[in-house]
Scaffold this active site. Structure first.
Site, PDB file in Angstrom:
ATOM      1  N   ARG A 154     111.602  63.051  -9.836  1.00 23.51           N
ATOM      2  CA  ARG A 154     111.874  62.217  -8.664  1.00 23.51           C
ATOM      3  C   ARG A 154     110.989  60.971  -8.668  1.00 23.51           C
ATOM      4  O   ARG A 154     109.775  61.057  -8.815  1.00 23.51           O
ATOM      5  CB  ARG A 154     111.623  63.007  -7.375  1.00 23.51           C
ATOM      6  CG  ARG A 154     112.076  62.261  -6.120  1.00 23.51           C
ATOM      7  CD  ARG A 154     111.882  63.116  -4.871  1.00 23.51           C
ATOM      8  NE  ARG A 154     112.528  64.412  -4.980  1.00 23.51           N
ATOM      9  CZ  ARG A 154     113.835  64.629  -4.789  1.00 23.51           C
ATOM     10  NH1 ARG A 154     114.635  63.609  -4.484  1.00 23.51           N
ATOM     11  NH2 ARG A 154     114.333  65.836  -4.899  1.00 23.51           N
TER      12      ARG A 154
ATOM     13  N   THR B  93     119.813  65.254  -5.648  1.00 24.32           N
ATOM     14  CA  THR B  93     119.994  64.547  -4.387  1.00 24.32           C
ATOM     15  C   THR B  93     121.345  63.821  -4.377  1.00 24.32           C
ATOM     16  O   THR B  93     121.457  62.657  -3.981  1.00 24.32           O
ATOM     17  CB  THR B  93     118.837  63.560  -4.108  1.00 24.32           C
ATOM     18  OG1 THR B  93     117.598  64.185  -4.479  1.00 24.32           O
ATOM     19  CG2 THR B  93     118.740  63.222  -2.625  1.00 24.32           C
TER      20      THR B  93
ATOM     21  N   GLU C 295     116.376  67.012 -14.298  1.00 27.86           N
ATOM     22  CA  GLU C 295     117.106  66.407 -13.186  1.00 27.86           C
ATOM     23  C   GLU C 295     116.467  65.078 -12.819  1.00 27.86           C
ATOM     24  O   GLU C 295     115.249  64.999 -12.652  1.00 27.86           O
ATOM     25  CB  GLU C 295     117.079  67.330 -11.966  1.00 27.86           C
ATOM     26  CG  GLU C 295     117.577  66.663 -10.691  1.00 27.86           C
ATOM     27  CD  GLU C 295     117.119  67.377  -9.431  1.00 27.86           C
ATOM     28  OE1 GLU C 295     116.966  66.683  -8.392  1.00 27.86           O
ATOM     29  OE2 GLU C 295     116.898  68.600  -9.462  1.00 27.86           O
TER      30      GLU C 295
ATOM     31  N   LYS D 106     120.874  76.398  -4.656  1.00 24.27           N
ATOM     32  CA  LYS D 106     119.496  75.900  -4.618  1.00 24.27           C
ATOM     33  C   LYS D 106     118.922  76.250  -3.245  1.00 24.27           C
ATOM     34  O   LYS D 106     119.352  75.699  -2.229  1.00 24.27           O
ATOM     35  CB  LYS D 106     119.512  74.385  -4.852  1.00 24.27           C
ATOM     36  CG  LYS D 106     118.244  73.647  -4.451  1.00 24.27           C
ATOM     37  CD  LYS D 106     118.470  72.146  -4.578  1.00 24.27           C
ATOM     38  CE  LYS D 106     117.435  71.348  -3.804  1.00 24.27           C
ATOM     39  NZ  LYS D 106     117.677  69.890  -3.924  1.00 24.27           N
TER      40      LYS D 106
END
Length: 206
Positions: free
Chosen positions: A14, A66, A37, A126
């Site tokens: 992220r 996201t 990811e 998740k």
């Protein structure tokens, strides 16, 4: 995300920048990670994901996190993204990903959200924020869900508590701030990745 050749630890990058993404993925692969990811709330995520797929897409799974809209799914499908993770339970996003042939790990918190995701075809769930909910919550939720649905613990997972969530019934975990924080060096990512991989390996020996 469920291929037999993958380690079900998802490295969440992220906030990663395009000029940094390849170096961090390189050290993750060296540590034994097979799934990465890149969240869509990262700067210039389209460039980062495209670069990652071009360089590493034939070696590991590159996915997006996201993901909150069907429009984003369409973009990711064109980019040959392997999978999506969502922060919420949105049937329209699940439908778009299924039609695009993409694997889905759908964010949920409650049993109601989990069953909605399953009914609309989610491949995996998740559970977020797992660190706040605790492994006891995971165990209770697992007891009422279909046994074939994989659960991933995300949010607050560390090398010290990873085993706790695996014992509770998760098949794997998404690793965020305890693995990578925006701006950290590849060397720091490598150290954190090794710690997580050692924790995972220790769980497999039990």
């Amino acid at each position: 995300m469920n291929n037999t050749n993958t380690v079900p630890l998802v490295a969440i990058l992220r906030g990663v920048l395009p000029q940094d993404v390849l170096a961090h993925i390189e050290v993750l692969i060296a540590a034994g990670f097979t799934t990465v990811e890149i969240p869509l709330n990262s700067p210039d995520w389209q460039t980062s994901i495209a670069m990652a797929i071009a360089r590493f897409g034939d070696r590991i799974q590159i996915g997006a996190g996201t993901v909150t809209s069907a429009n984003d799914v369409a973009i990711l499908s064109q980019m040959k993204c392997s999978f999506i993770l969502t922060p919420n339970t949105d049937p329209a996003v699940i439908k778009a990903a299924r039609e695009a042939g993409m694997q889905t790990c759908i964010g949920c918190h409650t049993a109601s959200e989990a069953f909605v995701a399953i009914q609309h075809g989610a491949n995996a769930l998740k559970i977020f924020p797992a660190g706040e909910l605790g492994s006891g919550y995971i165990r209770a939720l697992k007891a009422v869900l279909p046994k074939h649905i994989p659960l991933y613990a995300v949010g607050g997972i560390t090398p010290a508590n990873l085993a706790e969530y695996l014992r509770a019934g998760c098949v794997g975990a998404g690793l965020g701030g305890d693995l990578y924080r925006a701006g950290q060096s590849p060397e720091q990512t490598a150290n954190q990745a090794r710690a997580f991989k050692q924790a995972w390996d220790a769980c497999q020996k039990r």
